[in-house]
Design a protein around this motif. Structure first.
Motif, PDB file in Angstrom:
ATOM      1  N   THR A   1      -7.991   8.965  -4.296  1.00 32.54           N
ATOM      2  CA  THR A   1      -7.465   8.810  -2.824  1.00 32.54           C
ATOM      3  C   THR A   1      -7.657   7.273  -2.421  1.00 32.54           C
ATOM      4  O   THR A   1      -6.773   6.725  -1.734  1.00 32.54           O
ATOM      5  CB  THR A   1      -8.217   9.610  -1.918  1.00 32.54           C
ATOM      6  N   PRO A   2      -8.768   6.546  -2.946  1.00 31.51           N
ATOM      7  CA  PRO A   2      -8.773   5.187  -2.484  1.00 31.51           C
ATOM      8  C   PRO A   2      -7.410   4.482  -2.975  1.00 31.51           C
ATOM      9  O   PRO A   2      -7.029   3.434  -2.328  1.00 31.51           O
ATOM     10  CB  PRO A   2     -10.022   4.785  -3.044  1.00 31.51           C
ATOM     11  N   TYR A   3      -7.398   4.707  -4.206  1.00 26.63           N
ATOM     12  CA  TYR A   3      -6.077   3.986  -4.838  1.00 26.63           C
ATOM     13  C   TYR A   3      -4.871   4.056  -4.286  1.00 26.63           C
ATOM     14  O   TYR A   3      -4.118   3.296  -3.773  1.00 26.63           O
ATOM     15  CB  TYR A   3      -5.920   4.227  -6.201  1.00 26.63           C
ATOM     16  N   SER A   4      -4.737   5.508  -3.762  1.00 25.00           N
ATOM     17  CA  SER A   4      -3.323   5.707  -2.884  1.00 25.00           C
ATOM     18  C   SER A   4      -3.390   5.184  -1.691  1.00 25.00           C
ATOM     19  O   SER A   4      -2.367   4.549  -1.225  1.00 25.00           O
ATOM     20  CB  SER A   4      -3.119   7.290  -2.990  1.00 25.00           C
ATOM     21  N   ALA A   5      -4.421   5.232  -1.143  1.00 27.16           N
ATOM     22  CA  ALA A   5      -4.687   4.540   0.242  1.00 27.16           C
ATOM     23  C   ALA A   5      -4.489   3.004   0.019  1.00 27.16           C
ATOM     24  O   ALA A   5      -3.768   2.476   0.970  1.00 27.16           O
ATOM     25  CB  ALA A   5      -6.149   4.805   0.822  1.00 27.16           C
ATOM     26  N   LEU A   6      -4.686   2.374  -0.947  1.00 30.13           N
ATOM     27  CA  LEU A   6      -4.698   0.727  -1.084  1.00 30.13           C
ATOM     28  C   LEU A   6      -3.048   0.534  -1.341  1.00 30.13           C
ATOM     29  O   LEU A   6      -2.690  -0.227  -0.619  1.00 30.13           O
ATOM     30  CB  LEU A   6      -5.411   0.560  -2.299  1.00 30.13           C
ATOM     31  N   ILE A   7      -2.236   1.530  -2.046  1.00 36.99           N
ATOM     32  CA  ILE A   7      -0.706   1.469  -2.138  1.00 36.99           C
ATOM     33  C   ILE A   7      -0.327   1.558  -0.490  1.00 36.99           C
ATOM     34  O   ILE A   7       0.427   0.756  -0.214  1.00 36.99           O
ATOM     35  CB  ILE A   7      -0.243   2.321  -3.172  1.00 36.99           C
ATOM     36  N   VAL A   8      -0.687   2.523   0.269  1.00 31.92           N
ATOM     37  CA  VAL A   8      -0.227   2.666   1.455  1.00 31.92           C
ATOM     38  C   VAL A   8      -0.365   1.428   2.445  1.00 31.92           C
ATOM     39  O   VAL A   8       0.451   1.007   3.171  1.00 31.92           O
ATOM     40  CB  VAL A   8      -0.754   4.235   2.007  1.00 31.92           C
ATOM     41  N   ALA A   9      -1.788   0.910   2.212  1.00 29.81           N
ATOM     42  CA  ALA A   9      -2.258  -0.075   3.110  1.00 29.81           C
ATOM     43  C   ALA A   9      -1.163  -1.278   2.798  1.00 29.81           C
ATOM     44  O   ALA A   9      -1.143  -2.030   3.824  1.00 29.81           O
ATOM     45  CB  ALA A   9      -3.678  -0.444   2.669  1.00 29.81           C
ATOM     46  N   HIS A  10      -0.796  -1.252   1.653  1.00 29.16           N
ATOM     47  CA  HIS A  10       0.100  -2.525   1.484  1.00 29.16           C
ATOM     48  C   HIS A  10       1.534  -2.262   1.720  1.00 29.16           C
ATOM     49  O   HIS A  10       2.260  -3.031   1.430  1.00 29.16           O
ATOM     50  CB  HIS A  10      -0.140  -2.919   0.013  1.00 29.16           C
ATOM     51  N   GLU A  11       1.845  -1.043   2.205  1.00 32.36           N
ATOM     52  CA  GLU A  11       3.105  -0.580   2.716  1.00 32.36           C
ATOM     53  C   GLU A  11       4.031  -0.541   1.273  1.00 32.36           C
ATOM     54  O   GLU A  11       5.322  -0.595   1.499  1.00 32.36           O
ATOM     55  CB  GLU A  11       3.629  -1.590   3.960  1.00 32.36           C
ATOM     56  N   ARG A  12       3.506  -0.011   0.212  1.00 30.06           N
ATOM     57  CA  ARG A  12       4.333   0.013  -0.910  1.00 30.06           C
ATOM     58  C   ARG A  12       4.929   1.681  -0.710  1.00 30.06           C
ATOM     59  O   ARG A  12       4.544   2.220  -1.656  1.00 30.06           O
ATOM     60  CB  ARG A  12       3.606  -0.324  -2.104  1.00 30.06           C
ATOM     61  N   MET A  13       5.522   1.834   0.295  1.00 32.51           N
ATOM     62  CA  MET A  13       6.127   3.382   0.272  1.00 32.51           C
ATOM     63  C   MET A  13       7.144   3.889  -0.727  1.00 32.51           C
ATOM     64  O   MET A  13       7.014   4.889  -1.270  1.00 32.51           O
ATOM     65  CB  MET A  13       6.617   3.422   1.534  1.00 32.51           C
ATOM     66  N   ASP A  14       7.767   2.827  -1.484  1.00 34.69           N
ATOM     67  CA  ASP A  14       8.424   3.211  -2.469  1.00 34.69           C
ATOM     68  C   ASP A  14       7.834   3.674  -3.828  1.00 34.69           C
ATOM     69  O   ASP A  14       8.049   4.851  -4.369  1.00 34.69           O
ATOM     70  CB  ASP A  14       9.383   2.015  -3.107  1.00 34.69           C
TER      71      ASP A  14
END
Length: 207
Positions: free
Chosen positions: A132-145
């Motif tokens: 979950t921290p890794y997926s949260a980091l991706i979302v925090a950077h707005e890499r929704m793709d």
């Protein structure tokens, strides 16, 4: 747009996959997995809450531009989730086994299989929790793709599993559980490699 496409595809795939896995496992084994897996899934509330909380802290530090603080928040979130995972592991193993032995009605010839599937389901949940921290980091950077592509890939893998179960070399219920654990590990590795390659400045674990 990416998230809308993700939602539509994962919904359609999951609807079809449910039908296929029901045919592959049979009514009895499908019911056993639904109950055993459902017991573990109750703790998914923790996973969802932690993802949102971690994402907020990461986004806040990312907005401040404080790389050191961002690195500390990410590292701390990993250690917190490891601690929570240990607590959940102990709790589910104690309460879950008591539930299987005293409450759940299972045919005598499937009790041992049900217990093994339960242990595998707990491990699958813990692997998903650690990611979950890794997926949260991706979302925090707005890499929704990237987030959308990974979710679609996850759904397709689970659909492929449904067809593989039909040709299982071992007990189908055990095989299905092991394959789901494999998907969870694959997701974790994907998140880990992507974050290490793209956010290497603060995607690290320290004491």
């Amino acid at each position: 747009i990416a998230l809308y496409i993700r939602t539509i595809i994962t919904l359609l795939v999951s609807l079809y996959a449910s039908r296929v896995i029901l045919a592959a496992l049979g009514i009895e084994d499908y019911g056993i997995y639904s109950v055993v897996g459902g017991f573990v899934s109750m703790f998914a509330l923790i996973s969802n809450s932690m993802t949102t909380a971690i994402q907020r802290f990461l986004t806040f530090e990312l907005g401040r531009g404080d790389i050191d603080r961002l690195s500390k928040v990410f590292s701390l979130s990993i250690w917190i989730l490891i601690g929570i995972s240990l607590i959940i592991f102990i709790a589910t193993e104690l309460i879950g086994l008591w539930y299987l032995n005293n409450v759940m009605v299972v045919p005598d010839n499937r009790i041992a299989v049900s217990k093994l599937v339960f242990h595998i389901s707990v491990l699958t949940f813990i692997v998903n929790l650690i990611s979950t921290p890794y997926s949260a980091l991706i979302v925090a950077h707005e890499r929704m793709d990237i987030y959308a592509y990974q979710s679609i890939f996850d759904s397709i893998l689970k659909l492929l599993i449904c067809f593989l179960v039909m040709r299982s070399p071992i007990d189908k219920l055990i095989y299905y559980s092991l394959l789901l654990l494999g998907v969870a590990v694959a997701n974790l590795l994907f998140y880990l490699l992507f974050c290490r390659n793209n956010f290497s400045k603060y995607c690290s674990i320290s004491f």
